[in-house]
Write a protein that holds these residues in place. Structure first.
Motif, PDB file in Angstrom:
ATOM      1  N   SER A 164       1.020  -1.142  -0.160  1.00 26.76           N
ATOM      2  CA  SER A 164      -0.007  -0.074   0.061  1.00 26.76           C
ATOM      3  C   SER A 164       0.969   1.273   0.070  1.00 26.76           C
ATOM      4  N   PHE A 165       1.918   1.018   0.728  1.00 25.48           N
ATOM      5  CA  PHE A 165       2.852   2.308   0.613  1.00 25.48           C
ATOM      6  C   PHE A 165       3.463   2.498  -0.737  1.00 25.48           C
ATOM      7  N   VAL A 166       3.777   1.317  -1.336  1.00 27.33           N
ATOM      8  CA  VAL A 166       4.231   1.510  -2.775  1.00 27.33           C
ATOM      9  C   VAL A 166       3.333   2.143  -3.675  1.00 27.33           C
ATOM     10  N   ALA A 167       1.896   1.411  -3.783  1.00 26.23           N
ATOM     11  CA  ALA A 167       0.860   2.069  -4.506  1.00 26.23           C
ATOM     12  C   ALA A 167       0.746   3.562  -4.563  1.00 26.23           C
ATOM     13  N   PHE A 168       0.985   4.190  -3.263  1.00 23.82           N
ATOM     14  CA  PHE A 168       0.729   5.487  -3.096  1.00 23.82           C
ATOM     15  C   PHE A 168       1.841   6.362  -3.532  1.00 23.82           C
ATOM     16  N   ALA A 169       3.045   5.800  -3.373  1.00 24.78           N
ATOM     17  CA  ALA A 169       4.297   6.522  -3.845  1.00 24.78           C
ATOM     18  C   ALA A 169       4.469   6.263  -5.547  1.00 24.78           C
ATOM     19  N   ALA A 201       6.748   7.595   3.812  1.00 24.91           N
ATOM     20  CA  ALA A 201       7.452   8.762   3.304  1.00 24.91           C
ATOM     21  C   ALA A 201       8.569   8.603   2.597  1.00 24.91           C
ATOM     22  N   SER A 202       9.587   7.607   3.146  1.00 27.09           N
ATOM     23  CA  SER A 202      10.465   7.237   2.483  1.00 27.09           C
ATOM     24  C   SER A 202      10.678   6.516   1.122  1.00 27.09           C
ATOM     25  N   VAL A 203       9.412   5.686   1.018  1.00 27.60           N
ATOM     26  CA  VAL A 203       9.172   4.922  -0.259  1.00 27.60           C
ATOM     27  C   VAL A 203       8.776   5.976  -1.277  1.00 27.60           C
ATOM     28  N   ALA A 204       7.871   7.055  -0.990  1.00 21.35           N
ATOM     29  CA  ALA A 204       7.601   7.993  -1.733  1.00 21.35           C
ATOM     30  C   ALA A 204       8.912   8.774  -2.263  1.00 21.35           C
ATOM     31  N   ALA A 205       9.803   9.212  -1.370  1.00 21.77           N
ATOM     32  CA  ALA A 205      10.808  10.033  -1.634  1.00 21.77           C
ATOM     33  C   ALA A 205      11.781   9.276  -2.467  1.00 21.77           C
ATOM     34  N   LEU A 206      11.950   7.990  -2.222  1.00 22.84           N
ATOM     35  CA  LEU A 206      12.946   6.864  -3.126  1.00 22.84           C
ATOM     36  C   LEU A 206      12.368   6.649  -4.384  1.00 22.84           C
ATOM     37  N   PHE A 207      11.150   7.053  -4.680  1.00 25.15           N
ATOM     38  CA  PHE A 207      10.763   6.977  -5.814  1.00 25.15           C
ATOM     39  C   PHE A 207      10.939   8.286  -6.863  1.00 25.15           C
ATOM     40  N   ARG A 208      11.198   9.572  -6.024  1.00 24.63           N
ATOM     41  CA  ARG A 208      11.790  10.785  -6.701  1.00 24.63           C
ATOM     42  C   ARG A 208      12.883  10.626  -6.919  1.00 24.63           C
TER      43      ARG A 208
END
Lengths: 342, 342
Positions: free
Chosen positions: A97-102, B314-321
């Motif tokens: 779910s974290f990955v989907a959001f990212a 938050a880190s997952v989202a950041a690591l996508f960027r």
């Protein structure tokens, strides 16, 4: 071995002969509890009065003296393989779910759709695993009988149900081609997934088992790292976008690092309470294998290794609790830790 | 207490005071408990190692357990204490029966043929040591402590474990689904799950008898009144006076486990079933200190876990960027350090 009336462990079939009748041959209001000569006025059993401060001091003195241990001190959890396996799947769902959001945030909506399906897929085995572990599986619905914020298991049951509902609705929204609703539900599943992926650590930390109890502030973060690792790994094995795959490889590396560092710090804090075991060494070898695969650019193999390592860590932590609870010296010394703090 | 689930006017807190100094280890309480509560047998298993205690521990089908604290080498303190007590005239005198009187009792036996056993004993036996050696066998009738801060009750996700109007903790067998969380949550190792029944079970302090104004079965059966039952305040008062009496007699090691403490030192907020002990708590398999693990840990553990989980999302989202190339290197380094340390 079988009881005289009723079923083993169940209530005996007991009925008053006369409705609301009193029980014969006993003195009311527990007067029959005072039959003994030690309650007689001239008894030498007890002093006429006691100094509360002297008693309190004697209590501390008595409890403060260390003695030889004659166990068993406490009972280990009765959970079998279903529970660590559930921890693994639940963590995977939360991580996905974290990955989907990212993915949604970075604009890769196709991968987000897949990640949401992975989250739902990982969640599917959870309820059956939990039900199978119950002593009375047919009463699984009693878990949602009350809402009890202080019990991590009660909150976890509610969280699992809520997450299941959200994940299912998100996947259905994707199938019905309602992308905005699906993205909203995907975002909503992040805070719920945050609890789903971490409460299992809180659940273990809130027991009297020394190795879990003394890891209270670390178990949640360690379990979150494992959850993120498995979620990223599972999504990485299913998506096709190259960019997302490389991003997920970074997430895996970061999660492995966090897991290793947190575990190392925690082990150092625990000192002699730390429990080693075959599952932890299996996990360590799988991590090393995964990193070797990463360096050899065999990225799918790396994901598989990391996911296997995560499963071994889950088993390791649950089995460590068994070893720690049956270690009478560990239980006794943990209890002593608290008395010396007074 | 707001957590009382069954309301009844005039109901007071009821409890057990188990005085180990008068326990004779007859196990009548165990039998009475099994009989009244219709609990199945544990099976005739001899534990070996010269132990006379074949029950072993409290369990799903054993709600009272007479622990045998066996083969204890008396400590120096215990010997000195016994010597001092004897010097003060405590414990009475050995009867000095002249051999001639014994001879008169035995027809046709001349007085010089009969050895003066008593004078022989006082010459050759170290009486102080013999008295201290009585500690080689101590008995303690163990039971559910009915804690003020009950770990099992805090853990129970179904609400099967509740507090009654007598401020005791009981398990409702018709609600319990056997999740097993109460078992590692009890710092005393009281609750257990029955193998053939699937539900957890423990002492109810004979709730059914209490409702009828009768004392619990074990207290009723106890021939020496080692198990005393009554209103909590009355029992604590009696126990404190008993300790004062024992201190008067020179048994300075006597102390209360679970009552009479200052609030900051109380065991699990005070035990509804408390004990008078003469040895360090570990000898009886009791922790030196205990509290509800959930009340100790659930808040800090949840905060740490949730912070970590939101940090992970938050880190997952950041690591996508952001591309971070050093992560694999970090993971390899962490695994390397771990491999080197182990």
């Amino acid at each position: 071995m079988s009881p005289a009336v009723g079923k083993s462990g169940g209530p005996g079939s007991w009925k008053r002969a006369v409705k609301d009748g009193a029980v014969a041959l006993h003195a009311r209001d527990w007067a029959d509890a005072k039959w003994s000569s030690i309650f007689a006025r001239d008894s030498a059993y007890a002093a006429d009065s006691a100094d509360p401060e002297a008693i309190a001091a004697a209590n501390l003195r008595g409890r403060g003296t260390e003695g030889e241990i004659q166990g068993p001190m406490m009972k280990p959890a009765v959970w079998t393989w279903e529970v660590p396996t559930y921890f693994w799947f639940g963590g995977m769902a939360a991580g996905a779910s974290f990955v989907a959001f990212a993915c949604d945030l970075s604009g890769d909506h196709d991968s987000a759709v897949l990640a949401r399906r992975v989250a739902l897929g990982a969640l599917m085995p959870c309820p059956p695993l939990l039900v199978a572990d119950l002593g009375r599986p047919e009463r699984f619905h009693h878990m949602l009988r009350i809402f009890k914020p202080r019990s991590p298991m009660s909150m976890g049951s509610w969280c699992l149900s809520l997450f299941g509902g959200i994940a299912f609705s998100a996947v259905v929204s994707d199938l019905l081609e309602r992308p905005r609703l699906a993205r909203f539900l995907g975002a909503l599943s992040v805070p719920v997934g945050a609890y789903l992926g971490s409460y299992t650590g809180v659940l273990l930390a809130s027991t009297a088992v020394p190795v879990w109890k003394q890891s209270a502030r670390f178990l949640g973060p360690i379990f979150v790292s494992t959850a993120t690792l498995t979620g990223a790994g599972a999504v990485r094995l299913t998506v096709s976008s190259h960019q997302t795959k490389t991003a997920l490889a970074r997430v895996e590396d970061a999660a492995v690092t966090a897991e290793l560092v947190l575990s190392a710090i925690n082990r150092r804090r625990l000192g002699s309470l730390a429990v080693e075991g075959p599952w932890f060494s299996r996990a360590q070898w799988l991590v090393r294998g995964g990193l070797a695969a990463r360096l050899c650019r065999l990225n799918p193999l790396a994901s598989v290794c990391f996911m296997g390592a995560a499963l071994c860590y889950r088993f390791g932590w649950v089995r460590a609790g068994h070893a720690s609870a049956t270690d009478d010296a560990a239980v006794a010394s943990t209890a002593r830790l608290h008395i010396t703090q007074h | 207490m707001s957590e009382i689930s069954i309301q009844r006017e005039d109901a007071q807190r009821m409890g057990f005071f188990t005085d180990t100094t008068v326990c004779i280890g007859c196990k009548a309480c165990e039998v009475a408990c099994k009989q009244w509560n219709d609990l199945p047998a544990d099976g005739a298993v001899f534990r070996g190692k010269g132990s006379y205690d074949h029950t072993g521990q409290l369990g799903a089908d054993t709600w009272r357990h007479v622990r045998f604290i066996e083969l204890l080498e008396p400590s120096e303190i215990a010997r000195e204490e016994a010597a001092r007590a004897l010097a003060n005239g405590a414990g009475g005198q050995l009867p000095q029966i002249p051999a001639s009187e014994l001879a008169e009792a035995g027809a046709g036996v001349r007085s010089e043929e009969i050895p003066d056993l008593v004078s022989m004993a006082s010459q050759e036996v170290d009486v102080a040591r013999a008295v201290a050696d009585m500690d080689r066998w101590v008995f303690m009738s163990d039971v559910c402590k009915h804690c003020t801060n009950a770990g099992c009750m805090d853990a129970c996700p179904t609400g099967a474990l509740i507090r009654t109007e007598f401020e005791t903790v009981i398990l409702q067998p018709d609600v319990c689904n056997g999740c097993g969380y109460c078992i590692p949550s009890c710092p005393f190792g009281v609750v257990d799950r029955s193998h053939d029944d699937g539900r957890a079970s423990k002492c109810t302090l004979c709730y059914d008898r209490l409702e009828d104004g009768m004392e619990p079965a074990c207290a009723k059966a106890c021939p020496t009144d080692s198990i005393q039952f009554g209103t909590y305040e009355e029992l604590v008062n009696l126990a404190e006076r008993r300790v004062a009496k024992l201190h008067e007699k020179g048994l300075d090691r006597a102390y209360l486990y679970g009552a009479g403490d200052a609030p900051e030192n109380a065991i699990a907020g005070g035990l509804g079933a408390f004990f008078l002990l003469t040895e360090p708590p570990e000898r009886y398999g009791l922790p030196a200190d205990a509290d509800s693990p959930i009340q100790q840990n659930v808040v800090p553990a949840t905060l740490a876990a949730m912070a970590a989980a939101f940090g992970a999302a938050a880190s997952v989202a950041a690591l996508f960027r952001f591309r971070a190339r050093f992560l694999t290197g970090m993971a390899v380094a962490a695994a390397g350090v771990e491999a080197w340390r182990s």
